[in-house]
Design an enzyme around this catalytic site. Structure first.
Site, PDB file in Angstrom:
ATOM      1  N   TYR A  91      10.363 -64.958  14.605  1.00 46.37           N
ATOM      2  CA  TYR A  91      11.827 -65.127  14.609  1.00 46.37           C
ATOM      3  C   TYR A  91      12.410 -64.721  15.960  1.00 46.37           C
ATOM      4  O   TYR A  91      13.355 -65.339  16.443  1.00 46.37           O
ATOM      5  CB  TYR A  91      12.489 -64.362  13.453  1.00 46.37           C
ATOM      6  CG  TYR A  91      12.464 -65.196  12.189  1.00 46.37           C
ATOM      7  CD1 TYR A  91      13.437 -66.162  11.951  1.00 46.37           C
ATOM      8  CD2 TYR A  91      11.431 -65.073  11.280  1.00 46.37           C
ATOM      9  CE1 TYR A  91      13.394 -66.977  10.844  1.00 46.37           C
ATOM     10  CE2 TYR A  91      11.377 -65.887  10.146  1.00 46.37           C
ATOM     11  CZ  TYR A  91      12.360 -66.832   9.939  1.00 46.37           C
ATOM     12  OH  TYR A  91      12.315 -67.644   8.847  1.00 46.37           O
ATOM     13  N   ASP A 118      21.624 -71.491  13.075  1.00 51.33           N
ATOM     14  CA  ASP A 118      22.191 -71.232  14.409  1.00 51.33           C
ATOM     15  C   ASP A 118      23.713 -71.112  14.317  1.00 51.33           C
ATOM     16  O   ASP A 118      24.305 -71.268  13.246  1.00 51.33           O
ATOM     17  CB  ASP A 118      21.769 -72.335  15.402  1.00 51.33           C
ATOM     18  CG  ASP A 118      22.313 -73.718  15.033  1.00 51.33           C
ATOM     19  OD1 ASP A 118      23.529 -73.849  14.813  1.00 51.33           O
ATOM     20  OD2 ASP A 118      21.521 -74.692  14.974  1.00 51.33           O
ATOM     21  N   HIS A 144      21.662 -71.437   4.477  1.00 46.12           N
ATOM     22  CA  HIS A 144      20.368 -70.774   4.693  1.00 46.12           C
ATOM     23  C   HIS A 144      20.480 -69.522   5.557  1.00 46.12           C
ATOM     24  O   HIS A 144      19.491 -69.077   6.133  1.00 46.12           O
ATOM     25  CB  HIS A 144      19.368 -71.775   5.293  1.00 46.12           C
ATOM     26  CG  HIS A 144      18.936 -72.828   4.313  1.00 46.12           C
ATOM     27  ND1 HIS A 144      18.293 -73.994   4.663  1.00 46.12           N
ATOM     28  CD2 HIS A 144      19.056 -72.877   2.950  1.00 46.12           C
ATOM     29  CE1 HIS A 144      18.043 -74.714   3.575  1.00 46.12           C
ATOM     30  NE2 HIS A 144      18.504 -74.065   2.532  1.00 46.12           N
ATOM     31  N   CYS A 175      18.439 -47.054   4.388  1.00 44.20           N
ATOM     32  CA  CYS A 175      17.550 -46.744   3.264  1.00 44.20           C
ATOM     33  C   CYS A 175      16.078 -46.637   3.647  1.00 44.20           C
ATOM     34  O   CYS A 175      15.252 -46.251   2.817  1.00 44.20           O
ATOM     35  CB  CYS A 175      17.725 -47.778   2.144  1.00 44.20           C
ATOM     36  SG  CYS A 175      16.908 -49.343   2.495  1.00 44.20           S
ATOM     37  N   THR A 229      19.369 -84.330   8.462  1.00 41.74           N
ATOM     38  CA  THR A 229      18.565 -83.541   7.519  1.00 41.74           C
ATOM     39  C   THR A 229      17.557 -84.443   6.827  1.00 41.74           C
ATOM     40  O   THR A 229      17.879 -85.592   6.501  1.00 41.74           O
ATOM     41  CB  THR A 229      19.430 -82.807   6.470  1.00 41.74           C
ATOM     42  OG1 THR A 229      18.556 -82.139   5.539  1.00 41.74           O
ATOM     43  CG2 THR A 229      20.363 -83.739   5.709  1.00 41.74           C
ATOM     44  N   SER A 230      16.355 -83.907   6.600  1.00 39.84           N
ATOM     45  CA  SER A 230      15.344 -84.669   5.863  1.00 39.84           C
ATOM     46  C   SER A 230      15.667 -84.672   4.368  1.00 39.84           C
ATOM     47  O   SER A 230      15.051 -85.417   3.608  1.00 39.84           O
ATOM     48  CB  SER A 230      13.952 -84.075   6.099  1.00 39.84           C
ATOM     49  OG  SER A 230      13.921 -82.740   5.637  1.00 39.84           O
TER      50      SER A 230
HETATM   51  P1  OAD Z   1      14.188 -81.174   8.895  1.00 38.23           P
HETATM   52  O1  OAD Z   1      13.407 -80.782  10.105  1.00 38.23           O
HETATM   53  O2  OAD Z   1      13.487 -81.221   7.608  1.00 38.23           O
HETATM   54  O3  OAD Z   1      14.845 -82.619   9.161  1.00 38.23           O
HETATM   55  C1  OAD Z   1      15.468 -82.887  10.375  1.00 38.23           C
HETATM   56  C2  OAD Z   1      16.075 -84.261  10.311  1.00 38.23           C
HETATM   57  O4  OAD Z   1      16.777 -84.460  11.525  1.00 38.23           O
HETATM   58  C3  OAD Z   1      15.064 -85.398  10.179  1.00 38.23           C
HETATM   59  O5  OAD Z   1      15.502 -86.315   9.187  1.00 38.23           O
HETATM   60  C4  OAD Z   1      15.088 -86.048  11.564  1.00 38.23           C
HETATM   61  O6  OAD Z   1      14.847 -87.456  11.514  1.00 38.23           O
HETATM   62  C5  OAD Z   1      16.509 -85.761  11.983  1.00 38.23           C
HETATM   63  N1  OAD Z   1      16.763 -85.771  13.434  1.00 38.23           N
HETATM   64  C6  OAD Z   1      15.928 -85.513  14.453  1.00 38.23           C
HETATM   65  N2  OAD Z   1      16.568 -85.629  15.631  1.00 38.23           N
HETATM   66  C7  OAD Z   1      17.849 -85.975  15.351  1.00 38.23           C
HETATM   67  C8  OAD Z   1      19.003 -86.255  16.128  1.00 38.23           C
HETATM   68  N3  OAD Z   1      18.994 -86.174  17.453  1.00 38.23           N
HETATM   69  N4  OAD Z   1      20.151 -86.591  15.493  1.00 38.23           N
HETATM   70  C9  OAD Z   1      20.187 -86.662  14.130  1.00 38.23           C
HETATM   71  N5  OAD Z   1      19.121 -86.409  13.347  1.00 38.23           N
HETATM   72  C10 OAD Z   1      17.972 -86.079  13.944  1.00 38.23           C
HETATM   73  O7  OAD Z   1      15.458 -80.208   8.866  1.00 38.23           O
HETATM   74  P2  OAD Z   1      16.363 -79.818   7.634  1.00 38.23           P
HETATM   75  O8  OAD Z   1      16.586 -80.967   6.736  1.00 38.23           O
HETATM   76  O9  OAD Z   1      17.525 -79.090   8.178  1.00 38.23           O
HETATM   77  O10 OAD Z   1      14.997 -73.907   5.835  1.00 38.23           O
HETATM   78  O11 OAD Z   1      15.423 -78.785   6.903  1.00 38.23           O
HETATM   79  C11 OAD Z   1      15.891 -78.108   5.760  1.00 38.23           C
HETATM   80  C12 OAD Z   1      15.383 -76.713   5.751  1.00 38.23           C
HETATM   81  O12 OAD Z   1      13.959 -76.704   5.877  1.00 38.23           O
HETATM   82  C13 OAD Z   1      15.847 -75.850   6.918  1.00 38.23           C
HETATM   83  O13 OAD Z   1      17.129 -75.306   6.745  1.00 38.23           O
HETATM   84  C14 OAD Z   1      14.791 -74.782   6.957  1.00 38.23           C
HETATM   85  C15 OAD Z   1      13.564 -75.613   6.754  1.00 38.23           C
HETATM   86  O14 OAD Z   1      12.483 -74.956   6.167  1.00 38.23           O
HETATM   87  C16 OAD Z   1      15.108 -72.598   6.011  1.00 38.23           C
HETATM   88  O15 OAD Z   1      15.063 -72.098   7.110  1.00 38.23           O
HETATM   89  C17 OAD Z   1      15.302 -71.847   4.747  1.00 38.23           C
END
Ligand code: OAD
Length: 250
Positions: free
Chosen positions: A69, A102, A119, A152, A190-191
């Site tokens: 981290y 972030d 998150h 604690c 987001t994926s």
């Molecule tokens: P992911 O890494 O799973 O997905 C990122 C998405 O962003 C994908 O669909 C990419 O195609 C897309 N992407 C990449 N570059 C991009 C750009 N320039 N503009 C727009 N989209 C773009 O990320 P999250 O969906 O945020 O959890 O992942 C969900 C959670 O999984 C996160 O919050 C984290 C992780 O484990 C925790 O930390 C608890």
């Protein structure tokens, strides 16, 4: 014939309640790695989430988790908001539901109370003891090593949500309540694979909201889109939002 961008803008022109729901792709063009996309830099292609983002992983090797981290924190200290963050910040009445830990939306000028961090925050540590509420800000340029809670004695850990943990209750409830009454949900980068957060898209749809998705890859979010805008957030989001004053509340 309308382009997808024109169709999306026509949807926004109808007015009503709009909210943004973002993931790691929103911050990708600022230089923060996503978790899972075809990019070989994606964090979960390089690292094991069960070792680094779970209670079990932390308890097995807390030094390793904090070191990882802190490596991410040093990266976060270097980056700045991109054009998509700035375009979202130019919509001061919009609520930003985000999975991102972030602070780039806030750095771009979004009021902190309008960002729902599902998150948690990598900018803070909290006590690992669920009965202790100790929390502190981290110097992102010089993040401290593993240390004990001054209140604690349990170990401190990043104030982020790990796999298997509950989302921060009141933030989650406010996000769910908002998604039940939207006219349009704008989903960015987001994926849509991590639940319960990803379920907000289904929830909004089930309550009548239209869904616009911005992402270079269709993925799970794209399959739920009324309008899918293929491309980078930094290019698409400013063009999509230019000239609007969108609101999440009446
Ligand atoms: P992911 O890494 O799973 O997905 C990122 C998405 O962003 C994908 O669909 C990419 O195609 C897309 N992407 C990449 N570059 C991009 C750009 N320039 N503009 C727009 N989209 C773009 O990320 P999250 O969906 O945020 O959890 O992942 C969900 C959670 O999984 C996160 O919050 C984290 C992780 O484990 C925790 O930390 C608890």
């Amino acid at each position: 014939m309308k382009t997808d961008l024109q169709a999306a803008r026509a949807l926004l022109e109808r007015g009503g309640r709009v909210a943004a729901f973002s993931g790691a792709g929103l911050s990708a063009e600022s230089g923060l790695s996503t978790f899972r996309d075809p990019d070989p830099d994606a964090l979960w292609s390089r690292f094991d989430p069960t070792e680094l983002a779970s209670v079990e992983g932390f308890e097995a090797n807390p030094e390793r988790v904090i070191e990882w981290y802190n490596w991410r924190r040093s990266r976060h200290a270097e980056v700045r908001p991109n054009a998509a963050h700035r375009a979202l910040a130019a919509q001061p009445r919009l609520i930003q539901i985000t999975q991102n830990v972030d602070s780039l939306l806030e750095q771009a000028g979004v009021e902190p109370e309008r960002v729902f961090h599902l998150h948690g925050s990598i900018l803070h540590d909290r006590c690992h003891n669920p009965a202790c509420s100790y929390r502190e800000s981290i110097d992102m340029h010089d993040p401290p090593p593993l240390r004990a809670c001054p209140r604690c004695g349990e170990r401190l850990r990043p104030a982020v949500v790990w796999f298997g943990e509950a989302l921060p209750g009141s933030t989650w409830q406010r996000a769910e309540a908002l998604c039940r009454r939207l006219d349009c949900l704008l989903v960015i980068g987001t994926s849509a694979t991590v639940y319960p957060a990803a379920g907000l898209i289904e929830l909004a749809r089930a309550h009548g909201s239209r869904v616009i998705v911005v992402d270079p890859n269709p993925g799970a979010a794209g399959s739920q889109a009324d309008i899918f805008l293929a491309g980078a957030a930094g290019v698409i989001v400013p063009a999509l939002l230019d000239g609007f004053d969108l609101a999440s509340e009446p």
